[in-house]
Design an enzyme around this catalytic site. Structure first.
Site, PDB file in Angstrom:
ATOM      1  N   ASP A  98     -89.800 -34.530  85.632  1.00  0.00           N
ATOM      2  CA  ASP A  98     -91.264 -34.449  85.697  1.00  0.00           C
ATOM      3  C   ASP A  98     -91.695 -33.228  86.522  1.00  0.00           C
ATOM      4  O   ASP A  98     -91.235 -33.036  87.642  1.00  0.00           O
ATOM      5  CB  ASP A  98     -91.793 -35.724  86.370  1.00  0.00           C
ATOM      6  CG  ASP A  98     -93.304 -35.763  86.455  1.00  0.00           C
ATOM      7  OD1 ASP A  98     -93.919 -36.429  85.609  1.00  0.00           O
ATOM      8  OD2 ASP A  98     -93.869 -35.110  87.371  1.00  0.00           O
TER       9      ASP A  98
ATOM     10  N   TYR B 296     -97.435 -27.303  90.208  1.00  0.00           N
ATOM     11  CA  TYR B 296     -96.306 -27.292  91.160  1.00  0.00           C
ATOM     12  C   TYR B 296     -95.685 -25.889  91.254  1.00  0.00           C
ATOM     13  O   TYR B 296     -94.904 -25.625  92.161  1.00  0.00           O
ATOM     14  CB  TYR B 296     -95.179 -28.259  90.769  1.00  0.00           C
ATOM     15  CG  TYR B 296     -95.542 -29.720  90.650  1.00  0.00           C
ATOM     16  CD1 TYR B 296     -96.760 -30.206  91.117  1.00  0.00           C
ATOM     17  CD2 TYR B 296     -94.652 -30.630  90.077  1.00  0.00           C
ATOM     18  CE1 TYR B 296     -97.085 -31.554  90.989  1.00  0.00           C
ATOM     19  CE2 TYR B 296     -94.970 -31.973  89.965  1.00  0.00           C
ATOM     20  CZ  TYR B 296     -96.184 -32.425  90.407  1.00  0.00           C
ATOM     21  OH  TYR B 296     -96.487 -33.751  90.286  1.00  0.00           O
TER      22      TYR B 296
ATOM     23  N   LYS C 172     -97.801 -31.210  83.171  1.00  0.00           N
ATOM     24  CA  LYS C 172     -99.206 -31.629  83.253  1.00  0.00           C
ATOM     25  C   LYS C 172    -100.169 -30.446  83.182  1.00  0.00           C
ATOM     26  O   LYS C 172     -99.889 -29.383  83.750  1.00  0.00           O
ATOM     27  CB  LYS C 172     -99.439 -32.377  84.583  1.00  0.00           C
ATOM     28  CG  LYS C 172     -98.362 -33.421  84.845  1.00  0.00           C
ATOM     29  CD  LYS C 172     -98.543 -34.204  86.123  1.00  0.00           C
ATOM     30  CE  LYS C 172     -97.299 -35.016  86.413  1.00  0.00           C
ATOM     31  NZ  LYS C 172     -96.321 -34.354  87.265  1.00  0.00           N
TER      32      LYS C 172
ATOM     33  N   HIS D  40    -103.572 -33.867  84.539  1.00  0.00           N
ATOM     34  CA  HIS D  40    -103.121 -34.116  85.910  1.00  0.00           C
ATOM     35  C   HIS D  40    -104.080 -34.990  86.736  1.00  0.00           C
ATOM     36  O   HIS D  40    -103.653 -35.859  87.473  1.00  0.00           O
ATOM     37  CB  HIS D  40    -102.874 -32.774  86.611  1.00  0.00           C
ATOM     38  CG  HIS D  40    -101.859 -32.856  87.696  1.00  0.00           C
ATOM     39  ND1 HIS D  40    -101.061 -31.804  88.059  1.00  0.00           N
ATOM     40  CD2 HIS D  40    -101.495 -33.869  88.515  1.00  0.00           C
ATOM     41  CE1 HIS D  40    -100.254 -32.172  89.041  1.00  0.00           C
ATOM     42  NE2 HIS D  40    -100.512 -33.426  89.333  1.00  0.00           N
TER      43      HIS D  40
END
Ligand code: A2P
Length: 270
Positions: free
Chosen positions: A38, A43, A68, A101
């Site tokens: 994931d 990120y 996401k 998200h």
């Protein structure tokens, strides 16, 4: 999931992992048997996840890759463009799961674009994150496809029972982020969890991960350490007793370690 696509109950989370450590973590994870990885555009480590997926030696179709849509792309109405950028940065042809998200302004429109990408066969399943019943209800009014997944913060101190019931009634599978209680939150040091861990000769992390997966909640613990990645996955064949589950069930405090969805959405209204 509701569309018949299988998803592993346990995967690797990569929140706050830097690029190189993400690459190493994903390689170690795949080596010990993880198949679900994931990540998220926000990120900053999508390229490392993609590279590790491409180079790990396990066939792409045996892996389950989730990422996401970022809040900024969702808000700006750039869903499709962001999705294709993501595929390009990851060096992948398709995603197994693409999630919105946070339910920031624009998420209802973004969902329509996810539906199109899904029907074009570019994503095997689509879902949302951090949605409360009111966000899901708003989506239901305009959506053609019900989300397959809702990924939210969930652990014994934030059991999210009402939300889980709401999702179960609609065939939406819940996925837990921060299943270990997050970074430095101390859940793993909780005396009750430590007591159960000692009695069952398991680590505290294994206890809370089993608490989730035994209830059908998908857990994606984050770690960049090889020993933890390995031991977090070593829960197959282990189950908690009814008494353990009751003790863990009594720990709920509705205690978040991450933000409430309204805080994130609110930032876009200012
Ligand atoms: P690290 O990456 O240094 O291993 P969550 O998934 O609930 O957000 O928790 C992630 C946090 O828990 C990270 O700080 C991670 O640190 C740490 N962590 C992951 N696995 C374990 C474990 N088995 N024991 C203790 N801490 C862990």
């Amino acid at each position: 999931m509701r569309n018949g696509v299988s998803i592993p109950l346990l995967g690797l989370g990569t929140f706050r992992a830097e690029k190189e450590e993400t690459y190493r973590a994903v390689r170690w994870a795949v080596e010990v048997g993880y198949r679900l990885i994931d990540t998220a555009r926000d990120y900053g480590n999508e390229p490392s996840v993609g590279q590790a997926v491409r180079e790990c030696g396990v066939a792409r179709e045996e892996l389950f890759v989730t990422t996401k849509l970022s809040n900024a792309d969702c808000y700006a109405g750039r869903t499709k463009q962001a999705f294709f950028d993501t595929l390009k940065t990851m060096g992948l042809d398709y995603l197994d799961l693409y999630l919105i998200h946070w339910p920031v302004p624009g998420y209802l429109q973004a969902w329509k674009e996810l539906e199109e990408l899904y029907s074009d066969g570019l994503i095997r399943a689509i879902g949302v994150c951090n949605c409360h019943p009111e966000h899901l209800a708003a989506l239901e009014r305009s959506a053609a496809v019900t989300p397959m997944i809702n990924q939210v913060e969930m652990h014994p101190q934030l059991a999210q029972k009402a939300l889980r019931g709401y999702c179960a009634n609609r065939g939406i599978v819940c996925q837990a982020w921060s299943p270990l209680g997050g970074d430095g939150a101390g859940l793993l040091q909780h005396p009750i969890i430590q007591d159960i861990a000692e009695k069952r000769q398991r680590t505290s992390a294994q206890i809370v991960l089993t608490w989730a997966i035994q209830q059908g909640i998908i857990a994606i613990p984050k770690s960049t350490h090889r020993d933890r990645i390995t031991s977090n996955f070593d829960v197959l064949g282990f189950s908690l007793e009814v008494e353990d589950m009751q003790r863990l069930g009594a720990l709920n405090r509705n205690r978040r370690t991450g933000p409430h969805p309204d805080e994130i959405a609110g930032a876009f209204h200012k």
